[in-house]
Design an enzyme around this catalytic site. Structure first.
Site, PDB file in Angstrom:
ATOM      1  CB  THR A 208      23.971  16.158  -2.911  1.00  0.00           C
ATOM      2  OG1 THR A 208      24.879  17.219  -3.226  1.00  0.00           O
ATOM      3  CG2 THR A 208      24.703  15.068  -2.141  1.00  0.00           C
ATOM      4  CG  HIS A 235      23.084  21.046  -9.217  1.00  0.00           C
ATOM      5  ND1 HIS A 235      22.874  21.499  -7.934  1.00  0.00           N
ATOM      6  CD2 HIS A 235      22.306  21.827 -10.025  1.00  0.00           C
ATOM      7  CE1 HIS A 235      22.002  22.503  -7.957  1.00  0.00           C
ATOM      8  NE2 HIS A 235      21.647  22.717  -9.213  1.00  0.00           N
TER       9      HIS A 235
END
Length: 390
Positions: A208, A235
């Site tokens: 994030t 990710h």
């Protein structure tokens, strides 16, 4: 009804109050489904639900959400148009973009990150798929709960960590700096000396907030990675990682692409783990090669950082330089220990400059990092290390 406001806007809530969530999507089915998921978690509460960006923008001040789940494609006003208008109305509002996995939506999601959105979550293709997607529900709720407190604390919630100037194994903390005039107190970390070996690879893990952090890092170091390959696990789902690689190529002015199974790593190139596959390295005839595996998720992630870091440590040992950037969870922490055990060096991003200080925080808490630095200082430090300085 276009709007289903469930709570009046209060003054700034306390930390124990549920995180206030606004859901914006043109599908009444998806709005209802996400709202039920949110309200089922005691840490969250839906305060408004809207079918397009204009209605959401008009309601920001009244509903006072902490986090907005914002669809991209909507009638009258789409998500990308609504995003800056929302942020202008409420400082520190956290916006999570929601989109299906098309190339166009991936491009828009990454554009939204550059305009101030904090994160994105990929939606399954159909409403029926969404209703049965355990992964989508888990990822969405986790992100709302991780990012929501940031909206309340504000952009300046964390104190900037003090630069560490300590010997290996020394504890740096409140007691260590209290006697220094004007010292900034920070949490205690045990740090290790940097490896004396010149790095032969740079390995990076992020989640994030990672796309923005990666682009800044590569703008800083792009001209200095002539002699080493760079491997990145961010990710991200399929499609997104290919576009991320294109953005990193522009930032670094270097070749960057999703890694291909079996390709030999070349100096000066950036290899990004493709969404839905783990990237690991293996040595073959003296050369390091990329391998893509379809092994199960690690730390709920695929690609995951730990498998990459573990494989890098086996091949490069003390000549490994690794960086853990902003991200939720603790992926990478186990790999940090493996790299340190092999004699390599690790830098973790600090709390203040991280969107979420999960991954870098977990890395720092292992006591195996050489430094914990603000994002803007990581690039210059990498340049010094690659130049043979510490």
């Amino acid at each position: 009804m276009a709007t289903a406001t469930q709570a009046a806007a209060p003054p700034a809530g306390t930390v124990t109050d549920p995180i206030r969530v606004m859901v914006v999507d043109d599908s009444v089915v998806i709005r209802g489904l996400i709202s039920r998921w949110v309200d089922a978690d005691p840490a969250l509460a839906v305060v408004a639900s809207h079918r397009n960006g204009k209605l959401a923008v008009d309601d920001i001040e009244r509903s006072n959400p902490d986090v907005v789940v914002l669809d991209i494609e909507m009638p009258e006003m789409d998500g990308l148009t609504a995003l800056p208008l929302m942020l202008a109305k409420k400082k520190n509002l956290v916006v999570v973009m929601a989109s299906t996995l098309t190339r166009r939506n991936a491009e828009i999601s990454l554009k939204a990150l550059s305009l101030g959105a904090q994160d994105y979550v990929p939606k399954p293709e159909s409403s029926s798929s969404i209703s049965t997607s355990v992964d989508f529900r888990r990822e969405l709720i986790e992100k709302l709960k991780s990012l929501g407190p940031r909206a309340r604390r504000g952009a300046g919630f964390a104190r900037r960590p003090m630069r560490a100037e300590t010997a290996a194994g020394q504890q740096v903390g409140n007691a260590a700096v209290a006697a220094r005039p004007g010292a900034i107190v920070r949490p205690a970390f045990t740090l290790r000396n940097y490896s004396s070996a010149r790095p032969r690879i740079l390995a990076i893990g992020s989640s994030t907030g990672g796309p923005q952090a990666l682009q800044q890092l590569f703008r800083d170091i792009g001209s200095t990675i002539n002699d080493i390959p760079v491997v990145v696990t961010q990710h991200m789902p399929p499609t997104f990682t290919a576009i991320l690689a294109e953005h990193l190529a522009k930032a670094a002015l270097r070749p960057a692409a999703e890694a291909q199974d079996g390709e030999v790593l070349k100096p000066g190139q950036i290899y990004v783990a493709p969404g839905g596959k783990h990237l690991v390295l293996e040595k073959d005839a003296g050369a390091a090669k990329a391998r893509l595996t379809d092994d199960p998720p690690v730390n709920f992630c695929k690609p995951a950082v730990d498998p990459l870091f573990d494989s890098v440590a086996k091949i490069y040992g003390s000549a490994t330089l690794a960086i853990v950037l902003t991200g939720m969870g603790h992926d990478g922490a186990a790999g940090v220990k493996t790299i340190a055990a092999a004699g390599g060096s690790i830098i973790a991003q600090d709390e203040k400059t991280s969107v979420v200080w999960g991954m870098p925080g977990a890395a720092a808490q292992t006591g195996q990092c050489s430094e914990v630095l603000p994002l803007e200082e990581i690039g210059p430090k990498v340049i010094r290390i690659l130049g043979g300085r510490r």
